[in-house]
Write an enzyme that holds these catalytic residues in place. Structure first.
Site, PDB file in Angstrom:
ATOM      1  N   GLU A 144       0.848  -1.193   0.000  1.00  0.00           N
ATOM      2  CA  GLU A 144       0.000   0.000   0.000  1.00  0.00           C
ATOM      3  C   GLU A 144       0.882   1.241   0.000  1.00  0.00           C
ATOM      4  O   GLU A 144       1.802   1.361   0.802  1.00  0.00           O
ATOM      5  CB  GLU A 144      -0.923  -0.007   1.214  1.00  0.00           C
ATOM      6  N   ARG A 145       0.575   2.143  -0.936  1.00  0.00           N
ATOM      7  CA  ARG A 145       1.406   3.323  -1.164  1.00  0.00           C
ATOM      8  C   ARG A 145       2.838   2.922  -1.516  1.00  0.00           C
ATOM      9  O   ARG A 145       3.791   3.628  -1.203  1.00  0.00           O
ATOM     10  CB  ARG A 145       1.415   4.269   0.037  1.00  0.00           C
ATOM     11  N   ASN A 182      -2.771  -1.278   8.187  1.00  0.00           N
ATOM     12  CA  ASN A 182      -4.119  -1.815   7.952  1.00  0.00           C
ATOM     13  C   ASN A 182      -3.983  -3.340   7.968  1.00  0.00           C
ATOM     14  O   ASN A 182      -4.108  -4.010   6.948  1.00  0.00           O
ATOM     15  CB  ASN A 182      -4.686  -1.338   6.613  1.00  0.00           C
ATOM     16  N   LYS A 259      -2.852   0.363  14.501  1.00  0.00           N
ATOM     17  CA  LYS A 259      -3.766   1.378  13.972  1.00  0.00           C
ATOM     18  C   LYS A 259      -5.161   0.961  14.413  1.00  0.00           C
ATOM     19  O   LYS A 259      -5.654  -0.097  14.013  1.00  0.00           O
ATOM     20  CB  LYS A 259      -3.677   1.450  12.447  1.00  0.00           C
ATOM     21  N   GLU A 263     -10.245   5.039  10.066  1.00  0.00           N
ATOM     22  CA  GLU A 263     -10.552   4.595   8.705  1.00  0.00           C
ATOM     23  C   GLU A 263     -11.161   3.196   8.676  1.00  0.00           C
ATOM     24  O   GLU A 263     -10.850   2.379   7.811  1.00  0.00           O
ATOM     25  CB  GLU A 263      -9.287   4.642   7.837  1.00  0.00           C
ATOM     26  N   ARG A 296      -0.699   4.208  17.024  1.00  0.00           N
ATOM     27  CA  ARG A 296      -0.783   5.346  16.111  1.00  0.00           C
ATOM     28  C   ARG A 296      -1.872   6.340  16.530  1.00  0.00           C
ATOM     29  O   ARG A 296      -2.955   5.944  16.939  1.00  0.00           O
ATOM     30  CB  ARG A 296      -1.073   4.878  14.683  1.00  0.00           C
ATOM     31  N   LYS A 331       1.996  11.105  13.150  1.00  0.00           N
ATOM     32  CA  LYS A 331       2.484  11.626  11.876  1.00  0.00           C
ATOM     33  C   LYS A 331       3.031  13.035  12.080  1.00  0.00           C
ATOM     34  O   LYS A 331       2.561  13.780  12.933  1.00  0.00           O
ATOM     35  CB  LYS A 331       1.371  11.639  10.835  1.00  0.00           C
ATOM     36  N   ASP A 336      -2.086  14.514   6.912  1.00  0.00           N
ATOM     37  CA  ASP A 336      -1.679  13.238   6.314  1.00  0.00           C
ATOM     38  C   ASP A 336      -0.513  13.384   5.351  1.00  0.00           C
ATOM     39  O   ASP A 336      -0.711  13.315   4.145  1.00  0.00           O
ATOM     40  CB  ASP A 336      -2.871  12.603   5.594  1.00  0.00           C
ATOM     41  N   GLU A 364       3.953   9.182  -1.202  1.00  0.00           N
ATOM     42  CA  GLU A 364       2.528   9.036  -1.495  1.00  0.00           C
ATOM     43  C   GLU A 364       1.932  10.312  -2.079  1.00  0.00           C
ATOM     44  O   GLU A 364       1.115  10.267  -2.999  1.00  0.00           O
ATOM     45  CB  GLU A 364       1.789   8.653  -0.215  1.00  0.00           C
ATOM     46  N   HIS A 506      -4.057  18.635   0.312  1.00  0.00           N
ATOM     47  CA  HIS A 506      -5.005  17.552   0.034  1.00  0.00           C
ATOM     48  C   HIS A 506      -5.968  17.869  -1.114  1.00  0.00           C
ATOM     49  O   HIS A 506      -7.176  17.596  -1.029  1.00  0.00           O
ATOM     50  CB  HIS A 506      -5.799  17.188   1.287  1.00  0.00           C
ATOM     51  N   TRP A 529     -12.947  13.366   2.269  1.00  0.00           N
ATOM     52  CA  TRP A 529     -12.210  12.659   1.229  1.00  0.00           C
ATOM     53  C   TRP A 529     -12.286  13.409  -0.097  1.00  0.00           C
ATOM     54  O   TRP A 529     -12.021  12.836  -1.151  1.00  0.00           O
ATOM     55  CB  TRP A 529     -12.739  11.227   1.059  1.00  0.00           C
TER      56      TRP A 529
END
Length: 694
Positions: A144-145, A182, A259, A263, A296, A331, A336, A364, A506, A529
């Protein structure tokens, strides 16, 4: 002696005539030195350090010595009477000392004397005990990413794993989280744990401990229980038994990364408990084994009026309630991993809780593996606000895959390298790190000596024989690699400018994070989003009002910064749109209106991307053919992408500002309707399992 070798090597090149007809694939990273034909004399403590030096060291005899009183992972290097002594209290410390010595040799520096001509006398110890890579790798091998192929852990190749371990150890990284935050429940299955054991066995000789991301609902999904309530006795017993199983397989297992309640991932809040309840339960079962929990703080919910506020609101009430083997992993910014964010206010607000910063090495939001963006200046910017001593550790989201060059872009290797060096010593200057990486990664090596383009320091002697603009040859780096250091040091700011200047954030495409779609807001998609949630463009201006009259995000910062950020006239202009809804005609420090400044910033980014391509084109005589061509292709993509970003964003925001593009800059070369129809295949930049954000 070394100077004589350099002169001989240069003579060899001149006589033979240097050609770029050879190629390198980047697979050796910055460890490009070859095995020596006649090993030097290495005595003392046997182990990985001795093996590395016997294989690659070409200099004076070395003694490896165990010595009490030296900090864990630290070492000393002393030269006297033709002999070098490396001392440390641990095997890992000896290994780090060995790599320090090899780094000196392969950056052309003396391994016997310091800059004053005195006997070399070095003492090093890491600033952080925990220097950890986070791999977002999935059980099926996707990342992922990830922009560099599939997971290196899917079917681990012994030679590949050895190179991975050597690369990490050479920059002081001592931990790796093997799987995605995740996390799939099967990460704790016996089969998965046995695979983790095999990887741990390969990494252990290089001082690297393994960690696992866990799914908080594992007692239900793996253990068959009806609940994962952290205060339930059966749940606690299940975790205790599972942790015992792990340590039977991996005695030096590091612990868990979690995590939770973010999400859609399960967490203690699903059972009416707090983050502290969940983290402390895991910490208690890990503590007998000296394991840790990295919990996290990346949390946000669709109903939040300002996503940037939520982590503070959830974690500040828990300050002081976490066990001493819990570290809150935060973070660097409050949203993000954006190209530019203010620091997360949790770092200065939480006073009673251990914290660690999570940086993102994988790009990312910075052009994936297509754009050259050196991230050390971004991380240095973070440390200018958050003092390194307030943190317990550093984590970096890895940009590593099974691509031949590991990172998808040859220059992306520099970010992996820089993360390790800064985790060891956050006071290192980004330009010093870039210099080290360039010497080791791009130099020609003849007889073990790095040859560098010394003419680069002079604009009158460009390497391609033509007169280039002096702007391409800034004099501020008195260094043979100066021009490339300048390019790397300028690259992050250039990316910010052509993507999201002045605090924009974003505004990426809705189905991937590669290109611009500031207009993306389809019906049925949660507001946070979509880019309009963040840019708030209207006929008045642009930006998210986070002042005391808006979402009050500024109140989460110390009083001095709160006052600074809250006032549109004192707020740093590089964060202006982050904290303010700025009127189009607001006067900027340059004397321009905000609209005109926005336009010029976007165009500045485009011009910088073009300059980078010119710089690299001039490198052709000094870089091997394969890497030159591969980087050149990426820089051409980056230049086209910069134009895409500028044109799409300015033409879209112009529909709100109703103001002309300034006449003293290059105008967009595309039309807005073309930009809004443009699509890229998502599989180029994301794997099919990826969600919108991470």
């Amino acid at each position: 002696m070394k100077m004589k070798r350099i002169l001989i090597s240069m003579l060899v090149l001149l006589m033979a005539g240097w050609s770029t007809a050879y190629g390198e694939d980047g697979s050796r990273l910055w460890l490009r030195f070859d095995a020596v034909s006649k090993p030097a004399t290495i005595t003392g403590v046997k182990g990985t350090a001795m093996t590395e030096l016997q294989t690659y060291w070409q200099g004076d005899p070395i003694v490896l010595k165990k010595q009490k009183g030296i900090a864990r992972d630290g070492y000393t290097i002393k030269y006297h009477d033709g002999k070098i002594t490396i001392s440390a209290s641990t095997d890992a410390g000896l290994l780090y000392g060995a790599y320090h010595l090899l780094r000196l040799e392969h950056t052309g520096k003396s391994c016997a004397y310091d800059s004053n001509g005195k006997d070399l006398d070095i003492k090093e110890e890491p600033f952080y005990d925990l220097r950890i890579l986070n791999h977002w790798d999935n059980p099926n091998g996707t990342v992922e990413r990830g922009f560099a192929g599939h997971s290196i852990f899917l079917n681990p190749d012994p030679e590949r794993m050895k190179m991975y371990a050597r690369a990490n150890a050479s920059v002081g990284i001592n931990g790796t989280v093997l799987n995605n935050v995740n996390a799939k429940p099967e990460a704790l299955s016996t089969a998965s744990l046995e695979k983790a054991k095999a990887i741990a066995d390969q990494l252990r000789p290089y001082g690297i401990r393994v960690y696992l991301s866990i799914n908080f609902a594992s007692p239900i999904k793996v253990g068959g229980l009806e609940t994962a309530d952290p205060l339930n006795a059966e749940v606690v017993k299940w975790w205790k038994d599972k942790v015992n199983e792990i340590y039977e397989l991996i005695p030096d297992f590091g612990g868990f990364l979690v995590k939770a309640n973010s999400e859609g991932e399960p967490g203690p809040q699903d059972f009416g408990r707090t983050h502290a309840d969940g983290a402390n339960m895991l910490a208690d079962v890990l503590k007998p084994h000296k394991g840790i929990v990295m919990w996290r703080a990346f949390v946000y919910a669709p109903q939040s009026p300002d996503r940037a506020n939520q982590a503070y609101l959830e974690f500040m009430p828990l300050d002081g309630q976490f066990r001493d083997n819990v570290i809150i992993q935060i973070k660097n910014g409050p949203v993000d991993f954006q190209p530019r964010e203010p620091y997360s206010p949790l770092f200065t607000a939480m006073q009673k809780t251990q914290m660690m910063v999570e940086f993102q090495i994988t790009q990312e939001y910075l052009g994936a593996a297509n754009h050259l963006v050196y991230l050390a200046p971004m991380w240095q910017e973070f440390f200018s606000f958050v003092k390194p001593g307030s943190l317990k550790a550093m984590a970096g989201v890895a940009n590593i895959g099974d691509d031949t060059n590991w990172c998808g872009h040859h220059f992306a290797q520099a970010n992996w390298y820089a993360f390790g060096r800064l985790a060891w010593n956050p006071s290192l200057k980004p330009e010093e790190i870039a210099d080290e990486w360039l010497y080791q990664t791009m130099s020609h090596y003849v007889m073990g000596v790095p040859l560098v383009p010394a003419v680069f320091s002079s604009p009158e002697n460009p390497i391609d024989g033509t007169q280039l603009s002096s702007a391409l040859y800034p004099a501020k780096y008195g260094n043979p690699w100066g021009i490339l250091i300048d390019m790397m040091m300028s690259s992050r700011e250039a990316c910010v400018n052509y993507m999201m200047p002045l605090g924009l954030h974003h505004i990426f495409a809705g189905t991937h994070h590669y290109g611009p779609e500031p207009w993306y807001a389809p019906r049925g998609v949660r507001a946070d989003w979509t880019p309009p949630y963040y840019h708030k463009a209207d006929s008045i201006g642009l930006g998210f009002d986070r002042t005391l009259n808006g979402s009050a995000n500024v109140k989460q910062y110390p009083d001095e910064l709160c006052r600074l950020y809250n006032d549109i006239n004192t707020c740093p202009e590089n964060l202006l749109v982050w904290f303010h809804h700025v009127p189009w005609d607001h006067k900027m420090k340059s004397g321009r209106t905000f609209w005109n400044e926005l336009c010029h910033k976007y165009d500045d980014g485009v011009q910088e991307a073009r300059r980078f391509l010119k710089i690299w084109d001039a490198m052709q005589s000094w870089v091997d053919e394969q890497r030159f061509n591969e980087v050149q292709r990426k820089l051409r993509i980056q230049t086209r992408d910069a134009e895409w970003w500028r044109d799409a964003c300015l033409l879209y925001f112009q529909t709100f500002s109703k103001r002309p593009i300034p006449s003293d800059m290059e105008h967009p070369v595309h039309n807005l309707d073309e930009m809004m129809k443009f699509r890229i295949p998502i599989t180029m930049y994301e794997n099919p399992e990826s969600g919108y954000t991470k």
